[in-house]
Design a protein around this motif. Structure first.
Motif, PDB file in Angstrom:
ATOM      1  N   SER A 101       0.842  -1.195   0.000  1.00  0.00           N
ATOM      2  CA  SER A 101       0.000   0.000   0.000  1.00  0.00           C
ATOM      3  C   SER A 101       0.879   1.248   0.000  1.00  0.00           C
ATOM      4  CB  SER A 101      -0.904   0.008   1.228  1.00  0.00           C
ATOM      5  OG  SER A 101      -1.724   1.154   1.229  1.00  0.00           O
ATOM      6  N   ASP A 248      -4.624   5.186   2.258  1.00  0.00           N
ATOM      7  CA  ASP A 248      -4.156   4.279   1.207  1.00  0.00           C
ATOM      8  C   ASP A 248      -4.477   4.913  -0.147  1.00  0.00           C
ATOM      9  OD1 ASP A 248      -3.787   1.347   2.722  1.00  0.00           O
ATOM     10  OD2 ASP A 248      -5.169   2.727   3.693  1.00  0.00           O
ATOM     11  N   THR A 251      -1.435   1.157  -5.053  1.00  0.00           N
ATOM     12  CA  THR A 251      -0.867  -0.163  -4.801  1.00  0.00           C
ATOM     13  C   THR A 251       0.435  -0.284  -5.574  1.00  0.00           C
ATOM     14  OG1 THR A 251      -3.051  -1.157  -4.498  1.00  0.00           O
ATOM     15  CG2 THR A 251      -1.234  -2.647  -4.992  1.00  0.00           C
TER      16      THR A 251
END
Length: 260
Positions: A101, A248, A251
């Protein structure tokens, strides 16, 4: 190759401060760290896209041409989204695959449970940095050797001395029990590095205390507008980062293995 990944973009900026070389091959980047050839994520290929089924062998052979003496194989994949499923071609070859993350914050809040007695300050003396090497290898596997940690520590200390950022430690009775770095990685961005708490001192609020202190320093003293860190989404520490203000955002994908 234009990078979309905030995680890899800040990674490469900090590696280049350490003397790493980035070579653009169009479909991928070759990242080299001549001063530390055993550093997996300082010597790797960064691919523009995830490999299609059956393509992983091609990339392994490409890596071996670029790094014929390496005892590891490591591949990153550019992009802001994805999952370990996108790395299935590497997984089929026995690679460890990872979807980390990428977290960001424009402000940080004090942790709900700060450590009550730790002395939080920058590393300054030779003894401070020697303790950083000792802390770095605690609880790590055999590839994270004292020699490797010493090289990393020397690079971090050099970057601090050159004004690129700061390395903070939490001390209990003059013993370094947690540490992390934060460095300017691009205009307005500051990236955390190697957040680490000694295994015997985890769960005591040290990480949150340090993340907050380092973030405030970057925002107040380094001209940062956005703080960036990369975290394991399955590790408990990510809840600490969220609690002090991190979200977050992306990715980051990677695959690696030690050569059989």
């Amino acid at each position: 190759m234009h990078l979309r990944s905030l995680g890899y973009r800040t990674d490469l900026a900090l590696l280049q401060l350490d003397g790493s070389v980035v070579e653009d091959r169009g479909t991928h980047l070759v990242v080299r760290t001549p001063a530390n050839p055993t550093f997996h994520w300082g010597n790797y290929l960064l691919l523009a896209h995830p490999p299609e089924p059956g393509q992983a062998d091609h990339w392994v052979k490409t890596f071996e041409r670029e790094f014929p003496d390496a005892l590891h194989r490591a591949f990153g994949v550019d992009g802001a989204e994805g999952s370990v499923g996108d790395l299935a071609a590497f997984a089929e070859l026995g690679y460890e695959t990872d979807a980390s993350s990428v977290m960001t914050a424009r402000a940080v809040s004090p942790p709900a449970r700060p450590h009550p007695t730790a002395e939080v300050r920058p590393l300054v003396s030779d003894d401070d940095w020697a303790q950083q090497v000792e802390l770095a290898v605690e609880g790590e596997d055999e590839h994270y050797s004292v020699e490797f940690a010493t090289r990393r520590g020397e690079a971090h200390r050099r970057n601090v001395g050159n004004g690129h950022g700061q390395w903070f430690g939490a001390f209990l009775d003059q013993r370094l029990v947690a540490s992390m770095g934060i460095f300017t990685s691009a205009d307005g961005l500051a990236r955390y590095q190697e957040v680490k708490t000694h295994p015997g001192f985890r769960g005591q609020g040290l990480a949150g205390t340090l993340v907050h202190a380092a973030g405030r320093h970057a925002l107040d003293e380094m001209g940062a507008e956005t703080l960036v860190m990369v975290a394991d989404p399955d590790y408990l520490a990510i809840r600490v980062y969220r609690s002090v203000g991190f979200d977050d955002t992306e990715t980051q994908l990677g695959a690696s293995r030690v050569r059989a």
